[in-house]
Design a protein around this motif. Structure first.
Motif, PDB file in Angstrom:
ATOM      1  N   TRP A  21       0.831  -1.207   0.000  1.00  0.00           N
ATOM      2  CA  TRP A  21       0.000   0.000   0.000  1.00  0.00           C
ATOM      3  C   TRP A  21       0.863   1.253   0.000  1.00  0.00           C
ATOM      4  O   TRP A  21       0.568   2.224  -0.708  1.00  0.00           O
ATOM      5  CB  TRP A  21      -0.954   0.003   1.193  1.00  0.00           C
ATOM      6  CG  TRP A  21      -2.177  -0.796   0.938  1.00  0.00           C
ATOM      7  CD1 TRP A  21      -2.529  -1.972   1.534  1.00  0.00           C
ATOM      8  CD2 TRP A  21      -3.218  -0.534  -0.009  1.00  0.00           C
ATOM      9  NE1 TRP A  21      -3.709  -2.441   1.014  1.00  0.00           N
ATOM     10  CE2 TRP A  21      -4.156  -1.572   0.078  1.00  0.00           C
ATOM     11  CE3 TRP A  21      -3.436   0.495  -0.918  1.00  0.00           C
ATOM     12  CZ2 TRP A  21      -5.295  -1.620  -0.714  1.00  0.00           C
ATOM     13  CZ3 TRP A  21      -4.572   0.448  -1.710  1.00  0.00           C
ATOM     14  CH2 TRP A  21      -5.483  -0.587  -1.602  1.00  0.00           C
TER      15      TRP A  21
ATOM     16  N   LYS B  99       0.793   4.065  -2.929  1.00  0.00           N
ATOM     17  CA  LYS B  99       0.524   5.485  -2.638  1.00  0.00           C
ATOM     18  C   LYS B  99       1.647   6.362  -3.179  1.00  0.00           C
ATOM     19  O   LYS B  99       1.405   7.437  -3.727  1.00  0.00           O
ATOM     20  CB  LYS B  99       0.360   5.685  -1.134  1.00  0.00           C
ATOM     21  CG  LYS B  99      -0.932   5.123  -0.596  1.00  0.00           C
ATOM     22  CD  LYS B  99      -0.970   5.253   0.926  1.00  0.00           C
ATOM     23  CE  LYS B  99      -2.120   4.481   1.513  1.00  0.00           C
ATOM     24  NZ  LYS B  99      -2.090   4.452   2.970  1.00  0.00           N
TER      25      LYS B  99
ATOM     26  N   LYS C  99     -14.088  -4.375  -6.203  1.00  0.00           N
ATOM     27  CA  LYS C  99     -14.364  -3.811  -4.881  1.00  0.00           C
ATOM     28  C   LYS C  99     -14.236  -4.870  -3.788  1.00  0.00           C
ATOM     29  O   LYS C  99     -13.801  -4.569  -2.677  1.00  0.00           O
ATOM     30  CB  LYS C  99     -15.746  -3.170  -4.846  1.00  0.00           C
ATOM     31  CG  LYS C  99     -15.791  -1.881  -5.633  1.00  0.00           C
ATOM     32  CD  LYS C  99     -17.207  -1.333  -5.688  1.00  0.00           C
ATOM     33  CE  LYS C  99     -17.276  -0.173  -6.656  1.00  0.00           C
ATOM     34  NZ  LYS C  99     -18.651   0.312  -6.825  1.00  0.00           N
TER      35      LYS C  99
ATOM     36  N   GLY D 203     -11.590  -3.736  -1.304  1.00  0.00           N
ATOM     37  CA  GLY D 203     -12.417  -3.077  -0.296  1.00  0.00           C
ATOM     38  C   GLY D 203     -13.229  -1.962  -0.932  1.00  0.00           C
ATOM     39  O   GLY D 203     -12.803  -1.351  -1.912  1.00  0.00           O
ATOM     40  N   LYS D 204     -14.386  -1.708  -0.372  1.00  0.00           N
ATOM     41  CA  LYS D 204     -15.300  -0.717  -0.970  1.00  0.00           C
ATOM     42  C   LYS D 204     -14.695   0.677  -1.028  1.00  0.00           C
ATOM     43  O   LYS D 204     -14.865   1.384  -1.999  1.00  0.00           O
ATOM     44  CB  LYS D 204     -16.615  -0.675  -0.201  1.00  0.00           C
ATOM     45  CG  LYS D 204     -17.490  -1.867  -0.450  1.00  0.00           C
ATOM     46  CD  LYS D 204     -18.810  -1.731   0.281  1.00  0.00           C
ATOM     47  CE  LYS D 204     -19.669  -2.947   0.013  1.00  0.00           C
ATOM     48  NZ  LYS D 204     -20.954  -2.849   0.699  1.00  0.00           N
ATOM     49  N   ARG D 205     -13.969   1.084   0.008  1.00  0.00           N
ATOM     50  CA  ARG D 205     -13.404   2.438   0.035  1.00  0.00           C
ATOM     51  C   ARG D 205     -12.422   2.652  -1.122  1.00  0.00           C
ATOM     52  O   ARG D 205     -12.530   3.609  -1.868  1.00  0.00           O
ATOM     53  CB  ARG D 205     -12.715   2.679   1.368  1.00  0.00           C
ATOM     54  CG  ARG D 205     -12.209   4.077   1.509  1.00  0.00           C
ATOM     55  CD  ARG D 205     -11.708   4.326   2.923  1.00  0.00           C
ATOM     56  NE  ARG D 205     -10.738   5.385   2.866  1.00  0.00           N
ATOM     57  CZ  ARG D 205      -9.597   5.386   3.511  1.00  0.00           C
ATOM     58  NH1 ARG D 205      -9.282   4.390   4.293  1.00  0.00           N
ATOM     59  NH2 ARG D 205      -8.764   6.386   3.406  1.00  0.00           N
ATOM     60  N   SER D 206     -11.485   1.743  -1.284  1.00  0.00           N
ATOM     61  CA  SER D 206     -10.524   1.871  -2.382  1.00  0.00           C
ATOM     62  C   SER D 206     -11.183   1.628  -3.726  1.00  0.00           C
ATOM     63  O   SER D 206     -10.840   2.269  -4.718  1.00  0.00           O
ATOM     64  CB  SER D 206      -9.365   0.894  -2.201  1.00  0.00           C
ATOM     65  OG  SER D 206      -8.613   1.244  -1.073  1.00  0.00           O
TER      66      SER D 206
ATOM     67  N   ARG E 127     -14.091   2.429  -4.713  1.00  0.00           N
ATOM     68  CA  ARG E 127     -14.892   3.577  -5.156  1.00  0.00           C
ATOM     69  C   ARG E 127     -14.051   4.808  -5.413  1.00  0.00           C
ATOM     70  O   ARG E 127     -14.531   5.790  -5.951  1.00  0.00           O
ATOM     71  CB  ARG E 127     -15.935   3.916  -4.090  1.00  0.00           C
ATOM     72  CG  ARG E 127     -17.076   2.943  -4.012  1.00  0.00           C
ATOM     73  CD  ARG E 127     -18.172   3.507  -3.135  1.00  0.00           C
ATOM     74  NE  ARG E 127     -17.649   4.059  -1.922  1.00  0.00           N
ATOM     75  CZ  ARG E 127     -17.951   3.658  -0.691  1.00  0.00           C
ATOM     76  NH1 ARG E 127     -18.797   2.687  -0.524  1.00  0.00           N
ATOM     77  NH2 ARG E 127     -17.424   4.231   0.364  1.00  0.00           N
ATOM     78  N   LYS E 128     -12.800   4.799  -5.006  1.00  0.00           N
ATOM     79  CA  LYS E 128     -11.953   5.978  -5.118  1.00  0.00           C
ATOM     80  C   LYS E 128     -11.700   6.317  -6.582  1.00  0.00           C
ATOM     81  O   LYS E 128     -11.247   5.466  -7.353  1.00  0.00           O
ATOM     82  CB  LYS E 128     -10.606   5.721  -4.431  1.00  0.00           C
ATOM     83  CG  LYS E 128      -9.686   6.888  -4.473  1.00  0.00           C
ATOM     84  CD  LYS E 128      -8.379   6.548  -3.799  1.00  0.00           C
ATOM     85  CE  LYS E 128      -7.395   7.679  -3.996  1.00  0.00           C
ATOM     86  NZ  LYS E 128      -6.061   7.297  -3.667  1.00  0.00           N
TER      87      LYS E 128
END
Length: 82
Positions: free
Chosen positions: A10, A14, A67, A71-74, A76-77
């Motif tokens: 990660w 980033k 997703k 994960g949903k957060r990443s 949807r980004k």
């Protein structure tokens, strides 16, 4: 993956998104990559709104799978790479 390994991936992603992706997508592709593609005779096209909508609808199963993977957060980004 172990937590330390996952954290390293990660962190690397980033860093890439912040430092490398903008250069690649805003400078390298438009100035080097795409001109070489065109020079080779490969044609590109801009999809119509209808084609984009069709693609979005047909790609939903892949997005749902993605997703679940990240994960949903990443998932949807919005990408800053484009």
């Amino acid at each position: 993956m172990p937590d330390k390994t996952k954290a390293a991936f990660w962190d690397a992603a980033k860093w890439y998104e912040k430092n490398s992706a903008p250069f690649v997508n805003k400078k390298f592709y438009p100035e080097k990559y795409w001109p070489r593609i065109e020079k080779a005779g490969i044609k590109s096209f801009k999809p119509t709104d209808k084609e984009l909508k069709d693609f979005e609808e047909k790609s939903q199963p892949v997005w749902a799978w993605w997703k679940k993977q990240v994960g949903k957060r990443s998932g949807r980004k919005p990408s800053t790479w484009l």
